[in-house]
Design an enzyme around this catalytic site. Structure first.
Site, PDB file in Angstrom:
ATOM      1  CE1 TYR A  41      -3.118  -2.964   0.535  1.00 35.40           C
ATOM      2  CE2 TYR A  41      -3.412  -2.318   2.818  1.00 35.40           C
ATOM      3  CZ  TYR A  41      -3.725  -3.152   1.776  1.00 35.40           C
ATOM      4  OH  TYR A  41      -4.620  -4.172   1.970  1.00 35.40           O
ATOM      5  CB  SER A  72      -4.796 -12.173   3.057  1.00 36.24           C
ATOM      6  OG  SER A  72      -5.613 -11.326   2.292  1.00 36.24           O
ATOM      7  CE1 TYR A  78     -19.370   6.940  -4.642  1.00 34.44           C
ATOM      8  CE2 TYR A  78     -19.061   4.999  -3.268  1.00 34.44           C
ATOM      9  CZ  TYR A  78     -18.606   6.212  -3.752  1.00 34.44           C
ATOM     10  OH  TYR A  78     -17.384   6.696  -3.341  1.00 34.44           O
TER      11      TYR A  78
END
Length: 317
Positions: free
Chosen positions: A54, A155, A222
């Protein structure tokens, strides 16, 4: 106040919400990130989820930006012992994959950026088919023995590969994983049927799902296509509006009804549902601003009744 969660069979205990730090150094600069981290800690949060990659995808970034900001915040606030830090290995441009030497080097690089002597929870971020799983399992276990990480997580693995990791670890006398991080939310339900929930239950894994708010859609942000292009819209808005179909609208209607009755935001309801699902330790959710943070923190203390849980589950059917 929310009940604390033990991370699998480890000694780690956290509040039932992880702050996703993928936005730090990307859509949230250093000052904004510090403000979010301060607000999260003040609101009872103590679990931060990041990754070494990240945010390498952002123009001008090279990876490690999120860890660097978190490390600077931990040092500035003197709060290392009050926070549980999870990070991941395999996607940093300089440390790709899960070969043993790479895992060790990436862990050292993460420790340096985080300005700490240990990573509380270290995830294999993505399965690496090019590296024998035995090599990866041994490397992670060795980091526990060296005191560089306290616990192991996986993960984006299939149920079969998670089971294989455990089999290898038991046969070799290695440390076992304690956490699992899959893609799971009210609209993305494969976790319930693809074997991952079953293996998590069997192995006592604490599950911390990512995209708990479906890239913002389950926060109610949204509701039409125009929202994706409005000023200030998230870079993920275009992906979020892909959920804007009959199923998505049905889900928003169910969330709206509960949120209005409880006097909370839609995001709080979405995360509270996720927290109550079997094997879930807590959802992961990110905030670019302190204004977005309040709804995330509120989810930790929102207790949905069985009827509400069933209604939300049915709305996605």
């Amino acid at each position: 106040m929310s009940t604390r969660v033990r991370i699998g069979t480890s000694a780690l205990e956290v509040a039932p919400l992880a702050l996703g730090a993928n936005v730090f150094g990307w859509t949230a600069g250093r000052n904004e990130s510090f403000a979010v981290l301060d607000g999260f800690a003040a609101g009872g949060g103590d679990f931060i989820d990041t990754a070494d990659g990240y945010s390498a995808w952002a123009p001008g970034n090279s990876g490690g930006e999120s860890e660097t900001i978190i490390g600077e915040w931990l040092r500035a606030r003197g709060s290392r012992d009050a926070v549980t830090v999870a990070t991941k290995v395999s996607t940093h441009p300089e440390f790709t994959g899960l070969a043993a030497a790479n895992v060790r080097a990436a862990a050292d690089a993460s420790l340096a950026r985080l300005q700490t002597d240990r990573i509380d929870l270290y995830y294999a971020h993505f399965d690496d088919a090019e590296t024998p799983l035995e090599e990866t399992v041994a490397a992670f276990s060795g980091l526990v023995d060296a005191g560089k990480i306290r616990a192991i997580g996986v993960s984006n693995y299939t149920a079969e590969r998670v089971a294989e990791w455990f089999a290898i670890a038991r046969a070799g006398g290695y440390h076992l994983p304690v956490a699992l991080q899959p893609h799971y939310n009210l609209l993305e339900r494969d976790f319930e049927t693809n074997g991952l929930r079953d293996v998590a239950a069997a192995e006592q894994l604490a599950v911390f799902p990512y995209f708990g708010l479906a890239k913002g859609f389950l926060a109610g942000k949204y509701r039409d296509d125009a929202a994706a292009t409005a000023a200030g819209a998230s870079p993920r808005a275009a992906q979020a509006v892909t959920y804007l179909d009959d199923r998505g609208r049905s889900m928003l209607a169910a969330l709206d009804a509960i949120a209005e009755r409880e006097g909370v935001e839609v995001a709080s309801v979405s995360l509270a549902w996720l927290r109550r699902q079997p094997t879930i330790g807590g959802p992961i959710a990110s905030a670019r601003t302190t204004e977005q943070l309040a709804a995330l923190l509120a989810s930790m203390n929102l207790e949905l009744g069985d009827e509400d849980l069933r209604a939300l589950s049915a709305a996605a059917a």
